[in-house]
Motif scaffolding. Sequence first.
Motif, mmCIF file in Angstrom:
data_model
loop_
_atom_site.group_PDB
_atom_site.id
_atom_site.type_symbol
_atom_site.label_atom_id
_atom_site.label_comp_id
_atom_site.label_asym_id
_atom_site.label_seq_id
_atom_site.Cartn_x
_atom_site.Cartn_y
_atom_site.Cartn_z
ATOM 1 N N ARG A 1 6.949 6.669 12.542
ATOM 2 C CA ARG A 1 6.955 6.883 11.094
ATOM 3 C C ARG A 1 5.822 7.756 10.575
ATOM 4 N NH1 ARG A 1 6.876 0.987 8.768
ATOM 5 N NH2 ARG A 1 6.829 2.162 6.818
ATOM 6 N N PHE A 2 4.703 7.812 11.310
ATOM 7 C CA PHE A 2 3.513 8.493 10.797
ATOM 8 C C PHE A 2 2.849 9.331 11.883
ATOM 9 C CE2 PHE A 2 3.807 4.383 8.598
ATOM 10 C CZ PHE A 2 3.795 4.781 7.265
ATOM 11 N N ARG B 1 1.044 -2.528 21.524
ATOM 12 C CA ARG B 1 2.000 -1.453 21.781
ATOM 13 C C ARG B 1 3.212 -1.460 20.845
ATOM 14 N NH1 ARG B 1 1.711 1.969 25.670
ATOM 15 N NH2 ARG B 1 0.398 0.629 26.973
ATOM 16 N N PRO B 2 3.847 -2.607 20.566
ATOM 17 C CA PRO B 2 4.985 -2.562 19.638
ATOM 18 C C PRO B 2 4.602 -2.044 18.251
ATOM 19 C CG PRO B 2 4.954 -4.641 20.835
ATOM 20 C CD PRO B 2 3.658 -3.956 21.135
ATOM 21 N N VAL B 3 3.392 -2.364 17.813
ATOM 22 C CA VAL B 3 2.917 -1.862 16.518
ATOM 23 C C VAL B 3 2.728 -0.351 16.583
ATOM 24 C CG1 VAL B 3 1.075 -1.995 14.799
ATOM 25 C CG2 VAL B 3 1.796 -4.060 16.024
ATOM 26 N N LEU B 4 2.104 0.117 17.655
ATOM 27 C CA LEU B 4 1.903 1.560 17.816
ATOM 28 C C LEU B 4 3.237 2.291 17.915
ATOM 29 C CD1 LEU B 4 -1.064 1.487 20.361
ATOM 30 C CD2 LEU B 4 -1.189 2.055 17.928
ATOM 31 N N ASP B 5 4.194 1.701 18.622
ATOM 32 C CA ASP B 5 5.522 2.317 18.727
ATOM 33 C C ASP B 5 6.148 2.508 17.346
ATOM 34 O OD1 ASP B 5 5.607 2.567 21.510
ATOM 35 O OD2 ASP B 5 6.509 0.586 21.795
ATOM 36 N N GLU B 6 6.092 1.461 16.538
ATOM 37 C CA GLU B 6 6.703 1.525 15.206
ATOM 38 C C GLU B 6 5.973 2.530 14.316
ATOM 39 O OE1 GLU B 6 9.035 0.805 11.846
ATOM 40 O OE2 GLU B 6 9.386 0.348 13.965
ATOM 41 N N MET C 1 0.861 -1.185 0.000
ATOM 42 C CA MET C 1 0.000 0.000 0.000
ATOM 43 C C MET C 1 0.900 1.239 0.000
ATOM 44 S SD MET C 1 -3.114 0.913 2.619
ATOM 45 C CE MET C 1 -4.046 -0.555 2.200
ATOM 46 N N GLU C 2 0.928 1.950 -1.121
ATOM 47 C CA GLU C 2 1.868 3.050 -1.290
ATOM 48 C C GLU C 2 1.255 4.396 -0.908
ATOM 49 O OE1 GLU C 2 3.135 2.905 -5.321
ATOM 50 O OE2 GLU C 2 4.273 1.042 -5.071
ATOM 51 N N ASN C 3 2.151 5.333 -0.580
ATOM 52 C CA ASN C 3 1.798 6.736 -0.394
ATOM 53 C C ASN C 3 0.917 6.989 0.823
ATOM 54 O OD1 ASN C 3 2.318 9.344 -1.329
ATOM 55 N ND2 ASN C 3 0.314 9.477 -2.334
ATOM 56 N N ILE C 4 1.021 6.154 1.851
ATOM 57 C CA ILE C 4 0.340 6.431 3.113
ATOM 58 C C ILE C 4 1.200 7.408 3.913
ATOM 59 C CG2 ILE C 4 -0.461 5.461 5.306
ATOM 60 C CD1 ILE C 4 -2.194 4.753 2.888
ATOM 61 N N LYS C 5 0.585 8.517 4.334
ATOM 62 C CA LYS C 5 1.311 9.558 5.064
ATOM 63 C C LYS C 5 0.802 9.755 6.489
ATOM 64 C CE LYS C 5 3.669 10.622 1.343
ATOM 65 N NZ LYS C 5 5.106 10.238 1.237
ATOM 66 N N GLY C 6 -0.355 9.189 6.812
ATOM 67 C CA GLY C 6 -0.918 9.330 8.148
ATOM 68 C C GLY C 6 -1.902 8.208 8.425
ATOM 69 N N ILE C 7 -2.172 7.966 9.711
ATOM 70 C CA ILE C 7 -3.019 6.836 10.105
ATOM 71 C C ILE C 7 -4.076 7.297 11.102
ATOM 72 C CG2 ILE C 7 -3.068 4.559 11.215
ATOM 73 C CD1 ILE C 7 -0.229 4.126 10.210
ATOM 74 N N ILE C 8 -5.305 6.827 10.880
ATOM 75 C CA ILE C 8 -6.398 6.994 11.838
ATOM 76 C C ILE C 8 -6.689 5.636 12.456
ATOM 77 C CG2 ILE C 8 -8.870 7.444 12.094
ATOM 78 C CD1 ILE C 8 -8.618 9.559 9.906
ATOM 79 N N PHE C 9 -6.688 5.587 13.783
ATOM 80 C CA PHE C 9 -7.040 4.371 14.503
ATOM 81 C C PHE C 9 -8.399 4.519 15.166
ATOM 82 C CE2 PHE C 9 -2.689 2.739 14.420
ATOM 83 C CZ PHE C 9 -2.898 1.366 14.477
ATOM 84 N N ASP C 10 -9.197 3.468 15.085
ATOM 85 C CA ASP C 10 -10.304 3.267 16.009
ATOM 86 C C ASP C 10 -9.706 2.808 17.338
ATOM 87 O OD1 ASP C 10 -13.026 2.607 16.967
ATOM 88 O OD2 ASP C 10 -12.358 0.529 16.707
#
Length: 235
Positions: A123-124, A114-119, A1-10
Motif C-alpha cells: 500500500r505504501f 513480516r505480515p505487517v510489512l507485507d501489507e 490517521m489520515e493522508n499518510i502516503k509513505g512510511i519510514i521504519f527504524d
Amino acid sequence: MENIKGIIFDYGGTIDSRGVHWSEVIWAGYQANAVPVDKSTFRDAYVFAERELARTRHILPHHTFADLLLIKMRIELQWLVDQQHLPADAVERWAKPVADYCYDAARNSIADARPVLDELYSRFPMVLVSNFYGNVEAVLEDFDLRRYFRSIIESAVVGIRKPDPRIFSLGVEALGLPPQQVLVVGDSYKKDIVPAESIGCRVAWLKGKGWTPEEDAQMHPAIISTLSQVLQMVD
C-alpha cells in the motif's frame, strides 16, 4: 490517521525485537545461558561494546546479523574477563550460545513483523532509517527484508546519527513526500519520535522495555504495543 502516503521504519529494536531495547534481549540471553554476572555489570559491558564498535571498525559491510552478534558478544565477554567479572574461558564458553539466543529472538520478532510489512508494502512506499554499523544491507538481505524498502538510510553510511533530525529528512526526501504525509515507526522516544516530529512527520512509537526508567515512564499519544497496530493507524 489520515493522508499518510509513505512510511519510514527504524530497524533495530523496532522490526527485530518488538520495541524492546536490545540490551534487554541480550540480557535475556545471558540469563538463559546462566552467565554469572549481575545486570548492572552486564550493562557496563554492553556500553563498552557499543562504544568499541563505534570507534573501531569491527563490523564490515558483508557481516550478517549472526556475525555481528558473535563479534559483539566476544567484545562484551572479553571486557567482563578483563575486569575480572568472569573466568578466562568466558568468551569461548558463552559468546556463541548468547549470540545464537539473540539471533533466534530477532528471527522470531521478524517473523511476527513480516505480515505487517507485507501489507504495508502493498500500500505504501517505505524507507528504512537506522543507526547501524555499516552492514544493515547485509542484515536485511539475510532476513529477506531488503525488498520492502525503496531506500536505506544508514547512519554509518550517511554520517548522520539519530537523534539528529537530518537523518529523517533524508528518509523523507527518499520518499519524495512532504513530511506531513510520512509516518515514522520507531522504538525510541528520543531517537525516533522526537526528531521525526520536529520535522513534521507523523509518528508511531512501538514502546517496549527501554534503556532508562525515564524512557519507560515517558508517555505519548501515538504509543503502540505491537507493529500490527500500524495497520489500524493507516486505515
